[in-house]
Design a protein around this motif. Structure first.
Motif, short mmCIF file in Angstrom:
data_model
loop_
_atom_site.label_atom_id
_atom_site.label_comp_id
_atom_site.label_asym_id
_atom_site.label_seq_id
_atom_site.Cartn_x
_atom_site.Cartn_y
_atom_site.Cartn_z
N VAL A 221 0.85 -1.21 0.00
CA VAL A 221 0.00 0.00 0.00
C VAL A 221 0.88 1.25 0.00
CG1 VAL A 221 -1.58 1.40 1.43
CG2 VAL A 221 -2.06 -1.03 1.06
N ALA A 222 1.92 1.25 0.86
CA ALA A 222 2.82 2.40 0.98
C ALA A 222 3.54 2.71 -0.33
CB ALA A 222 3.84 2.15 2.09
N LEU A 223 4.08 1.66 -0.97
CA LEU A 223 4.78 1.86 -2.24
C LEU A 223 3.83 2.38 -3.32
CD1 LEU A 223 7.07 -1.33 -2.32
CD2 LEU A 223 7.79 1.02 -1.90
N GLY A 224 2.61 1.83 -3.33
CA GLY A 224 1.60 2.28 -4.31
C GLY A 224 1.25 3.74 -4.13
N ILE A 225 1.00 4.16 -2.89
CA ILE A 225 0.66 5.56 -2.59
C ILE A 225 1.86 6.46 -2.92
CG2 ILE A 225 0.12 7.21 -0.73
CD1 ILE A 225 -2.27 5.50 -1.54
N GLY A 226 3.08 6.00 -2.58
CA GLY A 226 4.28 6.79 -2.85
C GLY A 226 4.46 7.04 -4.34
N LEU A 227 4.26 5.99 -5.15
CA LEU A 227 4.42 6.12 -6.61
C LEU A 227 3.31 6.97 -7.22
CD1 LEU A 227 5.51 2.44 -7.38
CD2 LEU A 227 6.94 4.49 -7.57
N LEU A 228 2.13 6.96 -6.58
CA LEU A 228 0.99 7.74 -7.07
C LEU A 228 1.16 9.23 -6.77
CD1 LEU A 228 -1.91 7.31 -8.33
CD2 LEU A 228 -2.77 7.41 -5.99
N ILE A 229 1.56 9.55 -5.52
CA ILE A 229 1.66 10.95 -5.08
C ILE A 229 2.99 11.58 -5.48
CG2 ILE A 229 1.77 12.42 -2.99
CD1 ILE A 229 -0.40 10.73 -1.77
N LYS A 230 4.06 10.74 -5.63
CA LYS A 230 5.41 11.21 -5.98
C LYS A 230 5.89 12.32 -5.03
CE LYS A 230 5.21 10.12 -10.94
NZ LYS A 230 3.97 9.36 -10.95
N PRO A 231 6.01 12.01 -3.74
CA PRO A 231 6.34 13.06 -2.76
C PRO A 231 7.71 13.70 -2.95
CG PRO A 231 6.49 10.89 -1.75
CD PRO A 231 5.90 10.69 -3.10
N GLY A 232 8.68 12.97 -3.55
CA GLY A 232 10.03 13.51 -3.69
C GLY A 232 10.29 14.28 -4.96
N MET B 257 5.69 3.70 6.75
CA MET B 257 6.62 4.83 6.73
C MET B 257 7.86 4.48 5.90
SD MET B 257 9.78 5.79 8.12
CE MET B 257 10.04 4.96 9.68
N GLN B 258 8.37 3.26 6.09
CA GLN B 258 9.59 2.86 5.38
C GLN B 258 9.35 2.75 3.88
OE1 GLN B 258 10.55 -0.67 7.62
NE2 GLN B 258 11.70 0.46 9.16
N GLY B 259 8.17 2.23 3.49
CA GLY B 259 7.83 2.11 2.07
C GLY B 259 7.74 3.47 1.39
N VAL B 260 7.03 4.43 2.01
CA VAL B 260 6.90 5.78 1.44
C VAL B 260 8.25 6.49 1.45
CG1 VAL B 260 5.79 8.04 1.67
CG2 VAL B 260 4.46 5.97 2.11
N ALA B 261 9.03 6.30 2.53
CA ALA B 261 10.34 6.95 2.64
C ALA B 261 11.28 6.50 1.52
CB ALA B 261 10.97 6.64 4.00
N VAL B 262 11.20 5.22 1.15
CA VAL B 262 12.04 4.71 0.05
C VAL B 262 11.71 5.45 -1.25
CG1 VAL B 262 12.34 2.70 -1.48
CG2 VAL B 262 12.55 2.41 0.98
N ASP C 70 13.65 -4.04 -7.17
CA ASP C 70 14.01 -3.26 -5.98
C ASP C 70 12.80 -3.10 -5.05
OD1 ASP C 70 16.68 -2.85 -6.63
OD2 ASP C 70 16.25 -1.06 -7.82
N TYR C 71 11.63 -2.85 -5.65
CA TYR C 71 10.42 -2.69 -4.84
C TYR C 71 10.04 -3.99 -4.12
CZ TYR C 71 9.77 1.94 -6.88
OH TYR C 71 9.95 3.26 -7.23
N LEU C 72 10.24 -5.13 -4.80
CA LEU C 72 10.00 -6.43 -4.15
C LEU C 72 10.98 -6.63 -2.99
CD1 LEU C 72 9.34 -8.77 -7.23
CD2 LEU C 72 7.66 -8.00 -5.53
N THR C 73 12.23 -6.19 -3.20
CA THR C 73 13.24 -6.27 -2.13
C THR C 73 12.82 -5.43 -0.94
OG1 THR C 73 14.98 -6.56 -3.80
CG2 THR C 73 15.69 -5.91 -1.60
N VAL C 74 12.28 -4.23 -1.22
CA VAL C 74 11.81 -3.34 -0.14
C VAL C 74 10.70 -4.00 0.66
CG1 VAL C 74 10.60 -1.17 0.35
CG2 VAL C 74 12.51 -1.19 -1.26
N ILE C 75 9.74 -4.66 -0.05
CA ILE C 75 8.63 -5.34 0.65
C ILE C 75 9.18 -6.41 1.59
CG2 ILE C 75 6.64 -6.89 0.35
CD1 ILE C 75 5.96 -5.34 -2.21
#
Length: 424
Positions: A106-117, A320-325, A340-345
């Motif tokens: 969920v975190a990675l999905g939201i991060g890629l959608l919102i693109k916070p960085g 937090m860690q997923g979005v931070a990545v 890389d994303y699978l490694t993060v999970i």
């Protein structure tokens, strides 16, 4: 008698919420009007607020090891039959790992959608180095480190996974021997009663501790410093909300047929306390009591699963860690591959299992997640300033996950009284 007890409990919860709001108001006022006043900053914010707030956190940390140790032994002993214990243990750990993996996804999905960085000017952000272990530990060593070489050393050093393993073994043996070891069983049950009583004494100080913690947090957060981080904060909070009010409640409704809104309403005081203290371990007694008195979960299940969940089920931290990545990768212009994303999970799930239930520890294990995909550890400095607020929110999600998984397992084990849940 019960009415008096109930009133007292409601009174404490209300006082904690009042302290939370008052602390935020005082902190913001100090930040806006007295940020440059030496007396206010040195004596009040970094003196009184810091000492009282950290003193309260230390009192709770003092309780953690003996409370978890005695509670798990009593929980394992109360289940009695080692076959049942094994069945409950496998189920709860399975649920914990599944929800954690869902949380990172969920975190990675939201991060890629919102693109916070995206569009972040790195020169405007002051980075800070974070002490992190450069020694990478292999998966085999991580598994072996769960087994204590010296149980007394594990207790002394607060190695929570080792404490849990030793406590479960002791509990299983006490359940097996029963009458032969009644004296030792009574000793741990009385120890558990003492720790519960001590916890309630420390909880009596919660409003003061919460006020000082929140006031200091907000006094140190300037609104201007937070502007570049709002997208990151929004992404984390949105992912936490989806996990707490979406993933958990769908699982609860599908697997127990309970009303998710009623569950959230009854569980709100525990979430509020977890939010204000930012420590999963401090909520263990309140969580177990609420599950028994308001949700209808038998204490023989919750006294085993809740202390276990407070140590190994850290879904909020994983989010937090997923979005931070995603945030740091985008901020530094680093492209991550699907692998890389699978490694993060996988890494974030493992890291959450070894995360202690105390404030801001997720930042330390975040270094391990960054290392796994080659992100600069200095990137953690980008999010340190606002981590306290997010830490409070993710702790509330952590303990909600423990409660939902426990309720599901109790339902499947026939240890859930739905009449208690349906009672107003």
């Amino acid at each position: 008698m019960n009415e008096v007890k109930e009133k007292k409990k409601i009174g404490l919860t209300t006082r904690i919420f009042i302290a939370l709001i008052a602390g935020a108001i005082v902190g913001i006022a100090l930040n806006m009007f007295a940020a440059d006043v030496d007396f206010v900053q040195n004596v009040l914010v970094n003196g009184i607020f810091y000492v009282v707030g950290q003193g309260f956190i230390r009192l709770m940390q003092m309780l953690v090891v003996p409370l978890v140790f005695c509670s798990l032994i009593c929980g394992a002993t109360a289940i009695g039959d080692s076959k049942t214990l094994g069945k409950v243990g496998v189920k709860i750990i399975g649920f914990y790992i599944f929800t954690t993996m869902m949380a990172v996804a969920v975190a990675l999905g939201i991060g890629l959608l919102i693109k916070p960085g995206m569009g972040l000017d790195m020169s405007q952000i002051q980075t800070a180095e974070v002490a992190a272990s450069s020694d990478s530990v292999s998966f085999a060593e991580t598994l072996l480190n769960i087994i204590p070489k010296n149980p007394i050393g594990a207790l002394a050093n607060g190695e929570m996974l080792q404490v849990i393993v030793f406590a479960l073994i002791v509990g299983v043996i006490l359940a097996k021997l029963q009458d032969k070891t009644q004296l030792v069983t009574n000793f741990f049950q009385q120890g558990n009663d003492i720790m519960m009583e001590m916890t309630m004494m420390v909880m009596g100080l919660a409003p003061i501790g919460v006020f000082c913690l929140i006031a200091k947090t907000f006094a140190g957060l300037g609104f201007s410093a937070m502007v570049p981080m709002f997208k990151y904060m929004g992404a984390v909070l949105l992912a936490l909300f989806i996990q707490c009010c979406g993933v958990y409640q769908i699982l609860l409704a599908l697997l127990t047929r309970l009303n998710p809104l009623r569950f959230l309403k009854k569980f709100a005081p525990v979430m509020g306390f977890a939010f204000s203290t930012a420590t999963s371990n401090a909520t263990i007694p309140m969580n177990i009591d609420t599950l028994e008195e308001k949700i209808g979960v038998n204490r023989r299940i919750s006294s085993f699963t809740i202390p276990l969940g407070a140590t190994i089920n850290m879904d909020g931290t994983s989010i937090m860690q997923g979005v931070a990545v995603v945030f740091v990768a985008q901020a530094f212009g680093i492209q991550l591959s699907p692998a890389d994303y699978l490694t993060v999970i996988a890494t974030a799930t493992l890291a959450s299992i070894g995360t202690a239930g105390v404030p801001s520890v997720g930042l330390v294990t975040l270094a391990m997640v960054f290392d796994s995909v080659g992100l600069p550890v200095a990137g953690i400095g980008l999010i340190m300033g606002i981590d306290r607020i997010l830490d409070m929110a993710r702790t509330a999600v952590n303990i909600t996950g423990d409660a939902v998984c426990t309720t599901i397992v109790a339902h499947q084990d026939g240890a859930l009284d739905k009449s208690v849940f349906n009672k107003n």
